[in-house]
Scaffold this motif. Structure first.
Motif, mmCIF file in Angstrom:
data_model
loop_
_atom_site.group_PDB
_atom_site.id
_atom_site.type_symbol
_atom_site.label_atom_id
_atom_site.label_comp_id
_atom_site.label_asym_id
_atom_site.label_seq_id
_atom_site.Cartn_x
_atom_site.Cartn_y
_atom_site.Cartn_z
ATOM 1 N N THR A 62 3.505 53.211 18.858
ATOM 2 C CA THR A 62 2.487 52.197 18.566
ATOM 3 C C THR A 62 1.418 52.774 17.645
ATOM 4 O OG1 THR A 62 2.836 51.017 20.653
ATOM 5 C CG2 THR A 62 0.722 50.694 19.552
ATOM 6 N N HIS A 63 0.918 53.953 17.983
ATOM 7 C CA HIS A 63 -0.140 54.541 17.162
ATOM 8 C C HIS A 63 0.390 55.020 15.813
ATOM 9 C CE1 HIS A 63 -3.341 53.976 19.894
ATOM 10 N NE2 HIS A 63 -2.908 54.820 20.810
ATOM 11 N N GLU A 64 1.638 55.457 15.768
ATOM 12 C CA GLU A 64 2.214 55.806 14.464
ATOM 13 C C GLU A 64 2.147 54.615 13.514
ATOM 14 O OE1 GLU A 64 6.452 56.892 12.253
ATOM 15 O OE2 GLU A 64 6.368 56.930 14.451
ATOM 16 N N HIS A 65 2.520 53.444 14.015
ATOM 17 C CA HIS A 65 2.514 52.273 13.140
ATOM 18 C C HIS A 65 1.103 51.729 12.916
ATOM 19 C CE1 HIS A 65 6.732 51.923 12.244
ATOM 20 N NE2 HIS A 65 6.998 52.244 13.497
ATOM 21 N N ASP A 66 0.191 51.957 13.854
ATOM 22 C CA ASP A 66 -1.215 51.650 13.581
ATOM 23 C C ASP A 66 -1.683 52.444 12.362
ATOM 24 O OD1 ASP A 66 -1.254 50.090 15.890
ATOM 25 O OD2 ASP A 66 -2.249 51.634 17.103
ATOM 26 N N SER B 53 -2.625 42.547 10.211
ATOM 27 C CA SER B 53 -1.510 42.474 9.276
ATOM 28 C C SER B 53 -0.943 43.874 9.114
ATOM 29 C CB SER B 53 -1.971 41.924 7.927
ATOM 30 O OG SER B 53 -0.914 41.941 6.998
ATOM 31 N N ASP B 54 0.276 44.070 9.566
ATOM 32 C CA ASP B 54 0.860 45.417 9.501
ATOM 33 C C ASP B 54 2.317 45.359 9.100
ATOM 34 O OD1 ASP B 54 1.963 44.392 11.852
ATOM 35 O OD2 ASP B 54 0.651 45.573 13.152
ATOM 36 N N GLY C 109 -1.005 51.770 4.523
ATOM 37 C CA GLY C 109 -0.452 50.729 3.662
ATOM 38 C C GLY C 109 0.599 51.242 2.690
ATOM 39 N N GLY C 110 1.024 50.350 1.807
ATOM 40 C CA GLY C 110 1.959 50.700 0.746
ATOM 41 C C GLY C 110 3.258 51.290 1.259
ATOM 42 N N THR C 111 3.686 52.369 0.635
ATOM 43 C CA THR C 111 4.976 52.972 0.972
ATOM 44 C C THR C 111 4.970 53.674 2.315
ATOM 45 O OG1 THR C 111 4.389 54.999 -0.236
ATOM 46 C CG2 THR C 111 5.566 53.277 -1.467
ATOM 47 N N PHE C 112 3.802 53.825 2.927
ATOM 48 C CA PHE C 112 3.755 54.439 4.257
ATOM 49 C C PHE C 112 4.269 53.493 5.343
ATOM 50 C CE2 PHE C 112 0.465 56.811 1.927
ATOM 51 C CZ PHE C 112 0.885 58.106 2.188
ATOM 52 N N VAL C 113 4.297 52.199 5.049
ATOM 53 C CA VAL C 113 4.723 51.207 6.035
ATOM 54 C C VAL C 113 6.241 51.135 6.057
ATOM 55 C CG1 VAL C 113 4.682 48.759 6.665
ATOM 56 C CG2 VAL C 113 2.605 49.874 5.766
ATOM 57 N N ASP C 114 6.820 51.336 7.239
ATOM 58 C CA ASP C 114 8.265 51.216 7.442
ATOM 59 C C ASP C 114 8.493 50.762 8.876
ATOM 60 O OD1 ASP C 114 10.985 51.457 7.850
ATOM 61 O OD2 ASP C 114 11.176 53.371 6.789
ATOM 62 N N HIS C 115 8.718 49.470 9.061
ATOM 63 C CA HIS C 115 8.828 48.898 10.400
ATOM 64 C C HIS C 115 10.031 49.407 11.179
ATOM 65 C CE1 HIS C 115 6.278 45.126 9.191
ATOM 66 N NE2 HIS C 115 5.589 46.243 9.190
ATOM 67 N N SER C 116 10.998 49.970 10.503
ATOM 68 C CA SER C 116 12.223 50.382 11.195
ATOM 69 C C SER C 116 12.040 51.648 12.019
ATOM 70 C CB SER C 116 13.352 50.606 10.185
ATOM 71 O OG SER C 116 13.104 51.752 9.384
ATOM 72 N N LEU D 111 2.783 63.022 8.050
ATOM 73 C CA LEU D 111 1.744 62.222 7.397
ATOM 74 C C LEU D 111 0.442 63.009 7.285
ATOM 75 C CD1 LEU D 111 2.289 58.745 9.120
ATOM 76 C CD2 LEU D 111 2.826 59.339 6.752
ATOM 77 N N ALA D 112 0.087 63.707 8.366
ATOM 78 C CA ALA D 112 -1.141 64.498 8.351
ATOM 79 C C ALA D 112 -1.047 65.617 7.325
ATOM 80 C CB ALA D 112 -1.403 65.084 9.741
#
Length: 237
Positions: free
Chosen positions: A126-130, A236-237, A136-143, A32-33
């Motif tokens: 935890t911080h990855e999902h923070d 909201s995440d 947002g958008g396509t960066f969000v993947d709860h799995s 991501l970075a």
């Protein structure tokens, strides 16, 4: 009541799997970075309101360095150490911090081989999902890393013995956790494993905690999420 997680159709990962989960999350964060670069300095992280995305990267990098090269915290104040480590990297480019993190991960792997890595997984995933929520958008993947992080979080939180009065049962589609030993029961039902994990990760406000289907008193749920202050506003995440 036990303080362990039980799952349906899954076995909690062993130390090797936990360490692999940490490494996988670290690689995703570095990715991501690499994609966003210094734009992370402009990203505000709602789950950690004082931090930018760059600050979050600096934090997980400093934790990795501390584990890879164990040394005491000067003065013993953990929060001051966190703030100092972030401040030391604020003038660095995001690429530089990401490179530091990537270089440290193999050292951490060597140090932690055969040792419990659950607490590291809790913090990093935890911080990855923070960060993903902030992007947002396509960066969000709860799995990503969810079930390893949920298993690790239940075990860690259970060991803290936070529920002092009553007993608490948390249920989600593929996970169930029990905290406390005796007293009036409280049962909370989550719509999915994600909500159960983010609750235990102290990423839900009191308003959100009150909104989950529940029987019994709210206090045991507040107890089990008391290791940090609850978010002031719903996340909201």
């Amino acid at each position: 009541m036990s303080d362990e997680m039980s799952t349906t159709g899954a076995v909690p990962p062993d130390d090797t799997a936990m360490l692999a989960a940490y490494v996988a999350s670290a690689e995703r964060i570095v990715g991501l970075a690499g994609t966003l670069g210094d734009r992370l300095k402009e990203v505000r992280v709602a789950a950690c309101p004082a931090w930018s995305g760059h600050d979050l990267l600096a934090h997980v990098t400093s934790v990795c360095r501390r584990v890879a090269s164990p040394r005491p915290i000067d003065g013993g104040d953990h929060q001051q150490w966190i703030d100092r480590e972030i401040a030391q990297r604020v003038r660095h480019s995001t690429a530089e911090v990401a490179e530091e993190f990537a270089d440290l991960v193999p050292e951490l792997e060597a140090v932690m081989s055969g040792r419990p890595a659950g607490a590291l997984v809790v913090d990093l995933v935890t911080h990855e999902h923070d960060l993903r929520a902030a992007l947002g958008g396509t960066f969000v993947d709860h799995s990503l890393g969810l079930h390893q992080a949920l298993s690790a979080t239940v075990a860690w939180v259970g060991g803290l013995k936070l529920v002092q009065s009553g007993c608490l049962t948390l249920s989600a589609p593929s996970a169930r956790a029990e905290f406390g030993d005796a007293g009036a029961p409280t049962r909370v039902t989550f719509p999915d494993d994600w909500e159960m994990w983010r609750t235990l990760a102290v990423r839900r406000s009191r308003e959100q905690l009150e909104g989950y289907p529940r029987s019994g008193d709210l206090q045991p749920l507040l107890d089990v999420t008391s290791r940090y202050p609850l978010p002031e506003q719903p996340l909201s995440d």
